[in-house]
Design a protein around this motif. Structure first.
Motif, PDB file in Angstrom:
ATOM      1  N   GLU A  57     -12.162 -10.227 -12.580  1.00  0.00           N
ATOM      2  CA  GLU A  57     -11.824  -8.938 -13.202  1.00  0.00           C
ATOM      3  C   GLU A  57     -12.953  -7.930 -13.019  1.00  0.00           C
ATOM      4  O   GLU A  57     -12.700  -6.732 -12.800  1.00  0.00           O
ATOM      5  N   LYS A  58     -14.182  -8.397 -13.108  1.00  0.00           N
ATOM      6  CA  LYS A  58     -15.332  -7.501 -12.877  1.00  0.00           C
ATOM      7  C   LYS A  58     -15.311  -6.977 -11.433  1.00  0.00           C
ATOM      8  O   LYS A  58     -15.483  -5.774 -11.186  1.00  0.00           O
ATOM      9  N   VAL A  59     -15.105  -7.908 -10.492  1.00  0.00           N
ATOM     10  CA  VAL A  59     -15.129  -7.529  -9.073  1.00  0.00           C
ATOM     11  C   VAL A  59     -14.013  -6.550  -8.759  1.00  0.00           C
ATOM     12  O   VAL A  59     -14.229  -5.519  -8.115  1.00  0.00           O
ATOM     13  N   ILE A  60     -12.827  -6.848  -9.217  1.00  0.00           N
ATOM     14  CA  ILE A  60     -11.648  -6.070  -8.847  1.00  0.00           C
ATOM     15  C   ILE A  60     -11.674  -4.670  -9.471  1.00  0.00           C
ATOM     16  O   ILE A  60     -11.080  -3.731  -8.957  1.00  0.00           O
ATOM     17  N   ASN A  61     -12.388  -4.556 -10.592  1.00  0.00           N
ATOM     18  CA  ASN A  61     -12.531  -3.239 -11.240  1.00  0.00           C
ATOM     19  C   ASN A  61     -13.811  -2.527 -10.826  1.00  0.00           C
ATOM     20  O   ASN A  61     -14.197  -1.538 -11.439  1.00  0.00           O
ATOM     21  N   GLN A  62     -14.462  -3.093  -9.796  1.00  0.00           N
ATOM     22  CA  GLN A  62     -15.671  -2.504  -9.210  1.00  0.00           C
ATOM     23  C   GLN A  62     -16.774  -2.299 -10.246  1.00  0.00           C
ATOM     24  O   GLN A  62     -17.465  -1.282 -10.269  1.00  0.00           O
ATOM     25  N   LEU A  63     -16.903  -3.300 -11.104  1.00  0.00           N
ATOM     26  CA  LEU A  63     -17.962  -3.299 -12.115  1.00  0.00           C
ATOM     27  C   LEU A  63     -19.077  -4.256 -11.690  1.00  0.00           C
ATOM     28  O   LEU A  63     -18.885  -5.103 -10.808  1.00  0.00           O
ATOM     29  N   ASP A  64     -20.220  -4.114 -12.301  1.00  0.00           N
ATOM     30  CA  ASP A  64     -21.341  -5.014 -12.009  1.00  0.00           C
ATOM     31  C   ASP A  64     -20.982  -6.424 -12.499  1.00  0.00           C
ATOM     32  O   ASP A  64     -20.768  -6.640 -13.686  1.00  0.00           O
ATOM     33  N   TYR A  65     -20.899  -7.351 -11.572  1.00  0.00           N
ATOM     34  CA  TYR A  65     -20.480  -8.724 -11.922  1.00  0.00           C
ATOM     35  C   TYR A  65     -21.658  -9.701 -11.952  1.00  0.00           C
ATOM     36  O   TYR A  65     -21.466 -10.903 -12.113  1.00  0.00           O
ATOM     37  N   THR A  66     -22.872  -9.190 -11.810  1.00  0.00           N
ATOM     38  CA  THR A  66     -24.045 -10.070 -11.708  1.00  0.00           C
ATOM     39  C   THR A  66     -24.176 -10.986 -12.921  1.00  0.00           C
ATOM     40  O   THR A  66     -24.383 -12.203 -12.781  1.00  0.00           O
ATOM     41  N   HIS A  67     -24.070 -10.402 -14.113  1.00  0.00           N
ATOM     42  CA  HIS A  67     -24.241 -11.199 -15.335  1.00  0.00           C
ATOM     43  C   HIS A  67     -23.180 -12.291 -15.434  1.00  0.00           C
ATOM     44  O   HIS A  67     -23.471 -13.434 -15.821  1.00  0.00           O
ATOM     45  N   LYS A  68     -21.924 -11.958 -15.079  1.00  0.00           N
ATOM     46  CA  LYS A  68     -20.841 -12.939 -15.173  1.00  0.00           C
ATOM     47  C   LYS A  68     -21.049 -14.073 -14.173  1.00  0.00           C
ATOM     48  O   LYS A  68     -20.810 -15.245 -14.477  1.00  0.00           O
ATOM     49  N   LYS A  69     -21.524 -13.715 -12.991  1.00  0.00           N
ATOM     50  CA  LYS A  69     -21.801 -14.751 -11.997  1.00  0.00           C
ATOM     51  C   LYS A  69     -22.934 -15.661 -12.470  1.00  0.00           C
ATOM     52  O   LYS A  69     -22.882 -16.885 -12.308  1.00  0.00           O
ATOM     53  N   GLU A  70     -23.952 -15.065 -13.059  1.00  0.00           N
ATOM     54  CA  GLU A  70     -25.074 -15.857 -13.572  1.00  0.00           C
ATOM     55  C   GLU A  70     -24.612 -16.817 -14.674  1.00  0.00           C
ATOM     56  O   GLU A  70     -25.111 -17.938 -14.789  1.00  0.00           O
TER      57      GLU A  70
END
Length: 449
Positions: A57-70
């Motif tokens: 959802e972060k990726v598809i909405n072009q949001l920073d996904y770094t924290h979620k990936k971590e």
């Protein structure tokens, strides 16, 4: 050879994975193991698959996904550290996630399938690596290498019949094999996830492909209960149940083993056993093709599921009007609605479906029926629950229906409809959503006290 599948709670932590491998390594016949993504570690925890969906959802909405990936990497790192693994597998997990995101970010459905499947895929690699480090040669196999080739519709993978020939070759491998559940590969090379219960389906496909003697499904309960343990205090565990009974009970809310996973096994009569990872010595529940029934406990199980809608139609001399029902079913089909039950009389018919099927289309459907079917009366009823009473021996046992209707009457529960299928192993009762739990309690007490 046995195929053993372990659910999310069984592989949620390093300690749980050690339990799993103790079970696997204790039996030489347990050569092929299917694993889920790490599940909840405690009641307030989040499943790894849900974390991966949030990453999507972060990726598809072009949001920073770094924290979620971590957060996802940390989840796997906890397992890796707990197992004291000496490989650099965490770096590979990070690279793989980033590669999937960059390659598929403009194809949302493909990205969702690829990320959702990563929980199973990474966990299988970790578990295989750990078992090998412990001195038991164990091979990780991707679904593609295992031969699981599926249709190409995202989120709705269906196994291709030709896959089974390749899967059968797994019998020739000498080491233990770990395969991630939940997904396969299409002929185009896309990752495609199965519908709900995906890891159960993977296990069943592999069991059929290698013609296993037994498919073991390990979870966090010691078998299948006769009724929902959240409704009935300490219900009995069913020792043996048929595929048909399990299908009926799963339909109405039994969630331990998904009914779609029975399909690959049914034809070849491969038995399934539901067992507890934390209590592997418990006998569990066997799902088999045929069984002897107990006349004292002819009802195998009682389940109730909420969220149904009924369209009720009256038409005088309906039974003499050729094609009347076909018109109604065509209206439903044209609106992509499937139905679950169709109890009828000579002048009336009710069509029962899950509310999610018809939600938002109610008026359109009713108007089409009025326009095309020349009916006398028409109404729609919401907030229905379906109570299923299931047992192979019910058709040969006098008084079962009377016992159930008496129990419901004594509990002051109004019956909106009754239907008994041609299989004669189940009875369906339509009741109000608000009466669902009371109905299960009343019927359980009547059948098993």
């Amino acid at each position: 050879m046995k195929v053993s599948k372990f659910g999310g709670s069984s592989v949620a932590t390093a300690d749980q994975i050690k339990k799993v491998l103790n079970i696997v390594n204790s039996d030489n016949e347990r050569r092929i193991v299917i694993v889920s993504a790490p599940g909840k570690r405690h009641d307030t925890d989040t499943k790894t698959t849900d974390l991966l969906i949030r990453l999507y959802e972060k990726v598809i909405n072009q949001l920073d996904y770094t924290h979620k990936k971590e957060e996802i990497l940390e989840r796997f790192n906890d397992i890796i550290k707990g197992l004291n693994l000496k490989t650099n597998i965490l770096e590979e997990i990070d690279r793989t996630l980033e590669q999937l995101i960059q390659e598929l970010k403009n194809e949302p459905q493909r990205l969702l399938d690829a990320l959702k499947s990563s929980g199973e895929n990474f966990n299988a690699q970790i578990i295989a690596a750990y078992n090998t480090e412990q001195g038991v040669p164990t091979e990780y196999l991707s679904p593609k290498d295992a031969g699981i080739i599926v249709t190409d519709e995202p989120g709705n993978a269906q196994i291709l019949e030709e896959s089974y020939e390749k899967i059968h070759e797994l019998n020739q491998r000498k080491h233990k094999i770990i395969i991630p559940g939940f997904f396969g590969y299409s002929k185009k090379g896309n990752i495609v996830t199965f519908p709900r219960g995906g890891s159960d389906i993977t296990g069943a496909i592999i069991a059929r492909g290698i013609k296993a003697t037994l498919y073991e499904n390990f979870t966090d309960v010691s078998g299948i209960y006769r009724a929902n343990p959240n409704v009935i205090h300490q219900p009995e565990i069913i020792s043996e149940i048929t595929y048909r009974e399990m299908r009926e009970l799963s339909y109405a809310g039994f969630g331990v083993f998904h009914d779609e996973a029975l399909q690959p096994l049914y034809r070849y009569r491969i038995p399934v056993v539901i067992k507890n990872t934390n209590r592997p010595e418990d006998p569990g529940t066997y799902i088999v093709h045929d069984r002897e029934f107990n006349r004292k406990k002819v009802v195998s199980g009682i389940s109730c599921d909420k969220g149904f809608t009924s369209i009720n139609i009256k038409k005088y001399l309906m039974n003499r009007q050729v094609g009347f029902t076909v018109k109604i079913l065509n209206i439903l089909a044209n609106n992509h609605i499937s139905f679950d039950h169709m109890p009828s009389g000579i002048d009336n018919i009710s069509i029962i479906m899950r509310t999610t099927q018809i939600r938002g289309k109610e008026q359109k459907i009713l108007e089409a029926i009025r326009r095309e079917c020349d009916i006398d009366e028409l109404n729609i009823e919401q907030d229905l629950a379906i109570l299923m009473v299931v047992g192979e021996g019910m058709s040969a046992t006098v008084g079962t229906a009377n016992k159930i209707t008496t129990a419901l009457s004594d509990a002051n529960i109004n019956l909106k409809m009754i239907n008994q299928g041609s299989s004669e192993i189940s009875m369906m009762f339509g009741i109000s959503n608000q009466d669902a739990e009371l109905a299960v309690k009343a019927c359980y007490e009547k059948c098993y006290s």
